[in-house]
Design an enzyme around this catalytic site. Structure first.
Site, PDB file in Angstrom:
ATOM      1  N   ASN A 184      59.790 148.764  56.150  1.00 25.44           N
ATOM      2  CA  ASN A 184      60.756 148.570  55.070  1.00 25.44           C
ATOM      3  C   ASN A 184      60.140 147.956  53.818  1.00 25.44           C
ATOM      4  OD1 ASN A 184      60.747 146.484  57.215  1.00 25.44           O
ATOM      5  ND2 ASN A 184      61.889 145.299  55.703  1.00 25.44           N
ATOM      6  N   HIS A 185      59.008 147.269  53.949  1.00 25.01           N
ATOM      7  CA  HIS A 185      58.367 146.660  52.769  1.00 25.01           C
ATOM      8  C   HIS A 185      57.364 147.594  52.084  1.00 25.01           C
ATOM      9  CE1 HIS A 185      60.134 142.691  53.129  1.00 25.01           C
ATOM     10  NE2 HIS A 185      59.837 142.674  54.423  1.00 25.01           N
ATOM     11  N   HIS A 227      59.442 151.246  63.567  1.00 25.34           N
ATOM     12  CA  HIS A 227      59.567 149.990  62.827  1.00 25.34           C
ATOM     13  C   HIS A 227      61.042 149.619  62.781  1.00 25.34           C
ATOM     14  CE1 HIS A 227      57.751 147.101  60.058  1.00 25.34           C
ATOM     15  NE2 HIS A 227      58.892 147.151  59.392  1.00 25.34           N
ATOM     16  N   HIS A 253      57.838 145.311  63.243  1.00 22.03           N
ATOM     17  CA  HIS A 253      58.863 144.758  62.334  1.00 22.03           C
ATOM     18  C   HIS A 253      59.422 143.407  62.766  1.00 22.03           C
ATOM     19  CE1 HIS A 253      62.163 144.455  59.446  1.00 22.03           C
ATOM     20  NE2 HIS A 253      63.002 144.284  60.448  1.00 22.03           N
ATOM     21  N   HIS A 287      58.020 140.970  64.207  1.00 18.14           N
ATOM     22  CA  HIS A 287      56.990 139.926  64.093  1.00 18.14           C
ATOM     23  C   HIS A 287      56.960 139.018  65.322  1.00 18.14           C
ATOM     24  CE1 HIS A 287      56.375 140.180  59.436  1.00 18.14           C
ATOM     25  NE2 HIS A 287      56.515 141.365  60.000  1.00 18.14           N
TER      26      HIS A 287
HETATM   27 FE   LIG Z   1      56.723 143.311  59.069  1.00 20.71          FE
HETATM   28 FE   LIG Z   2      59.480 145.340  58.479  1.00 26.69          FE
END
Ligand SMILES: [Fe+2]
Ligand SMILES: [Fe+2]
Length: 275
Positions: free
Chosen positions: A68-69, A154, A179, A181
């Site tokens: 998403n980033h 993700h 995603h 983490h």
């Molecule tokens: Fe991430």
């Molecule tokens: Fe992410």
């Protein structure tokens, strides 16, 4: 074929952990290909051309998956168009292109493999499109002869990551989540064919809130105010899986989880600048 798949590289701490461990992982495991998720590699938010070059040219990473980033650094959006080793989340609304979510690559050992990247819908941006629909189109783009097929899913929801993986059993060699983490301890081989882990985990600073400095993250959780969101840079961990894949059948034979900390732990240093 042996794949080393490394979870979200978070800022400088993540890049340092990668640079620290990659040489020894190469000599210990001799992977044919190294994949990293690069969506947080530049200051925690996105990727830059310079860091992409560091990852691929200097560290020899074969493929950089995103999330998403992916578009956080404006200048990277155009650069990503020409990157041979970037895979974008195909079903994000601002990608919406199966071809951008698949790369067919050749390892240094001369083996062909496909890498795919999709994003989840559950607890994520409402505009994300169905990963299931996009994945069918993406799989159609992979030549039959390429049996080693890898997917970075993700996504936030453990259920969605498992659902996508179970849907692909026997059609994809390795499905690994990114995603969250946070690494999960559920690596296994689905149906005797598809290697899977719900989340590989972050490569970065765990003395944090999913990579972000604790003070700012706690303040946001308490008040809703998002200010000074910077990656932490005290401890430095690498999280990854190693998967062995039979090149003739495309089936995963073995999957192993790795979680390693760089031994020296400096005090949390000054806030990093994007570079
Ligand atoms: Fe991430
Ligand atoms: Fe992410």
């Amino acid at each position: 074929m042996r794949i080393l798949a490394i979870g979200d590289i978070m800022g400088k701490a993540g890049r340092q952990a990668l640079a620290h461990f990659l040489p020894s992982l190469r000599s210990e495991f001799n992977p044919d290909a190294v994949l990293v998720n690069g969506e947080n590699a530049a200051g925690g938010f996105g990727l830059t051309e310079k860091i992409y070059e560091q990852l691929t040219s200097q560290l020899g990473v074969d493929c950089v998956t995103m999330g998403n980033h992916w578009h956080d650094k404006r200048e990277f959006v155009r650069f990503a168009e020409q990157c041979e080793r970037i895979v974008l989340p195909a079903n994000m609304m601002n990608v919406n292109n199966p071809a951008k979510g698949v790369r067919i690559l050749r390892s240094k050992s001369g083996k062909n493999f496909a890498v795919m990247n999709v994003i989840g819908k559950t607890f994520m941006h409402a505009d994300n499109l169905s990963p299931f629909v996009h994945l069918e189109r993406m799989m159609d783009l992979i030549p039959q002869a390429v049996k080693v097929r890898i997917l970075d899913i993700h996504a936030e929801a453990t259920s969605e990551k498992q659902g996508v993986a179970q849907h692909l059993v026997g059609r994809v060699s390795l499905v690994y989540g990114t995603h969250s983490h946070v690494p999960t301890a559920d690596e296994r081989i689905l149906g005797g064919k598809t290697g899977f882990i719900t989340d590989v985990g972050m490569t970065g600073p765990y003395d944090s809130v999913i990579g972000i400095r604790k003070e700012a993250a706690i303040k946001r959780l308490m008040t809703g105010e998002k200010k000074n969101f910077q990656p932490a840079n005290g401890d430095r961990w690498l999280c990854a899986v190693i998967a062995d894949i039979d090149e003739d059948s495309g089936s995963c034979i073995k999957i192993q989880r790795l979680r390693l900390e760089v031994p020296d732990r400096p005090d949390d240093g000054p806030e990093e600048k994007d570079d």
